[in-house]
Design an enzyme around this catalytic site. Structure first.
Site, short mmCIF file in Angstrom:
data_model
loop_
_atom_site.label_atom_id
_atom_site.label_comp_id
_atom_site.label_asym_id
_atom_site.label_seq_id
_atom_site.Cartn_x
_atom_site.Cartn_y
_atom_site.Cartn_z
N THR A 89 8.25 -7.86 25.22
CA THR A 89 8.95 -7.53 24.13
C THR A 89 10.38 -8.37 23.95
OG1 THR A 89 8.55 -4.99 24.09
CG2 THR A 89 10.45 -5.72 22.95
N TRP A 114 -6.91 -9.35 28.94
CA TRP A 114 -8.01 -9.68 27.79
C TRP A 114 -7.88 -11.14 27.07
CZ3 TRP A 114 -6.91 -10.74 22.80
CH2 TRP A 114 -5.82 -10.21 22.12
N ASP A 144 10.60 -4.74 29.71
CA ASP A 144 9.22 -5.26 29.22
C ASP A 144 9.45 -6.80 28.91
OD1 ASP A 144 6.97 -5.66 28.00
OD2 ASP A 144 7.37 -4.24 26.38
N ASN A 189 -3.64 -4.37 30.83
CA ASN A 189 -5.03 -5.06 30.56
C ASN A 189 -4.71 -6.61 30.53
OD1 ASN A 189 -5.62 -2.15 29.45
ND2 ASN A 189 -7.46 -2.80 30.06
N SER A 206 2.25 -3.64 29.46
CA SER A 206 0.80 -3.04 29.17
C SER A 206 0.12 -3.42 30.56
CB SER A 206 0.03 -3.93 28.16
OG SER A 206 -0.05 -5.34 28.19
N ASP A 252 2.90 -9.74 30.53
CA ASP A 252 3.43 -8.53 29.84
C ASP A 252 3.52 -7.32 30.66
OD1 ASP A 252 4.06 -6.70 27.76
OD2 ASP A 252 2.07 -6.39 27.16
N TYR A 291 -2.76 -1.72 19.77
CA TYR A 291 -1.37 -2.20 19.82
C TYR A 291 -0.80 -1.86 18.51
CZ TYR A 291 -2.64 -5.17 23.77
OH TYR A 291 -3.06 -5.69 25.03
#
Length: 385
Positions: A277, A98, A274, A96, A94, A91, A134
């Site tokens: 998206t 996780w 992005d 991070n 963003s 992505d 989010y």
């Protein structure tokens, strides 16, 4: 000796790592098949802007990860020693990394791969917590360090989030376990070093960039390439576009036209490239006009339906970026499925102070091979081969 040095430099310059992406059914498709989409849409107000503005998130009651509803491209990574496998979204919107963990008892976690720190000999725990919003709901968890295997790269001592709560029973059906963020460190929650930065800082790739090719039809063929550019994926030359902000991959669009007439973004506007998206999103009013131009109208599932025959008659919609035209043909901005055809455009409510913002998601990236150049803070675009 000189020749050997030269040869080793040539070898290093070709040193890039491909992560294959698989195209799967989206969360929206899964909800539709389980007869849950209508109920979901009744209780959830989808606003793509909530990903980029926490202020926008508070304007509507959304749950986390809904912006990934339509995502279809996923890759596999390994975390730990021996590696535990996870399906993630790569992505660029963003920063991070996780994944779900064994500490998470939310329904969404029960149906996904969960990281177990006790089964990894290289895991190091921390007392730090992580909360990634989010939407108004958020994924909360703890931060730990471990080795992340991504496309043949061993990224050691990588900080990542282990989720403890993932609100939203609908996420049970999500086709992915977690998120691997590829935007700038400046927007990482908890100041966590993003995967790409850690890989580059360790000298594991030869160029400070990565590139993305998204295949239009096939389930396979899509890739994220770390540390290089593979020219077999595009035609002509890459055109470079300087970033207007080093947070997201944000650029300036000069105008959006159809048949030579400006239909949006008249005096230039900002856009975020992005991969996380799926649609092409823009301000509600501008998108409503475009839906009108292409004859889209809302169906029972809340989707903007378009006649499939329109693909043969509608004109290109042209994004002019840094003086170069990037046409999107109707076959790109109209999405075809077995259930019929829908518009690839989506409106989003933005905080008014932010001006006109567009999200160039997968609808755009499928047409244009994209290089995300961290070393020079620029994006490279070329038509896909």
């Amino acid at each position: 000796m000189k020749w050997l040095l030269l040869l080793s430099l040539v070898a290093l310059s070709e040193c890039f790592f491909k992560v294959p992406l698989i195209k799967k059914k989206s969360l929206k498709q899964a909800l539709k098949e389980h007869g849950l989409l209508e109920e979901f849409l009744k209780t959830h107000n989808l606003n793509p802007a909530s990903k980029y503005f926490n202020g926008a998130a508070s304007m509507v009651a959304t749950q986390p990860l809904e912006n990934y509803m339509d995502m279809e491209y996923f890759g596999t990574i390994g975390i730990g020693t021996p590696p535990q496998e996870f399906t993630v979204i790569f992505d660029t919107g963003s920063s991070n990394l996780w994944v779900p963990s064994v500490y998470c008892s939310s329904p969404a976690c029960s149906n996904h791969n969960r990281f177990n720190p006790q089964q990894s000999s290289t895991y190091q725990g921390t007392s730090q917590t992580l909360s990634v919003a989010y939407g108004t709901g958020s994924m909360t968890g703890i931060l730990g360090y471990d080795t992340v295997q991504v496309g043949g790269i061993s990224d050691t001592n990588q900080i990542f989030g282990l989720s403890e709560t993932e609100p939203g029973s609908f996420l049970y059906y999500a086709p992915f376990d977690g998120i691997l963020g590829l935007a700038y460190p400046s927007i990482a929650s908890s100041g966590a070093t993003p995967v790409f930065d850690n890989i580059w800082n360790q000298g594991l790739i030869s160029q400070d960039l990565f590139s993305v090719y998204l295949s239009s039809n096939d389930q396979s063929g899509s890739v994220v390439i770390f540390g290089g550019i593979d020219s077999s994926y595009f035609t002509g030359n890459l055109n470079w576009v300087p970033l207007s902000s080093e947070t997201y991959w944000q650029i300036t669009v000069d105008s959006i036209t159809m048949n030579g007439e400006i239909i949006a973004c008249g005096g230039s506007c900002q856009a975020i490239v992005d991969t996380g998206t799926s649609m092409l999103a823009g301000p509600t009013n501008a998108i409503a006009n475009i839906q009108g131009y292409i004859g889209a109208s809302q169906n029972a599932n809340g989707e903007m339906a378009v006649s499939c025959s329109a693909i043969n008659s509608l004109p290109n919609i042209v994004f002019t970026i840094n003086g170069i035209q990037y046409p999107l043909p109707p076959s790109a901005y109209i999405l075809q499925s077995q259930q019929g055809c829908t518009s690839g455009f989506q409106g989003m409510n933005l905080p008014t102070s932010s001006g006109e913002l567009w999200i160039l998601g997968d609808v755009f990236i499928r047409q244009y091979f994209t290089v995300f150049d961290r070393g020079n803070n620029q994006v490279g675009l070329a038509p896909v081969a």
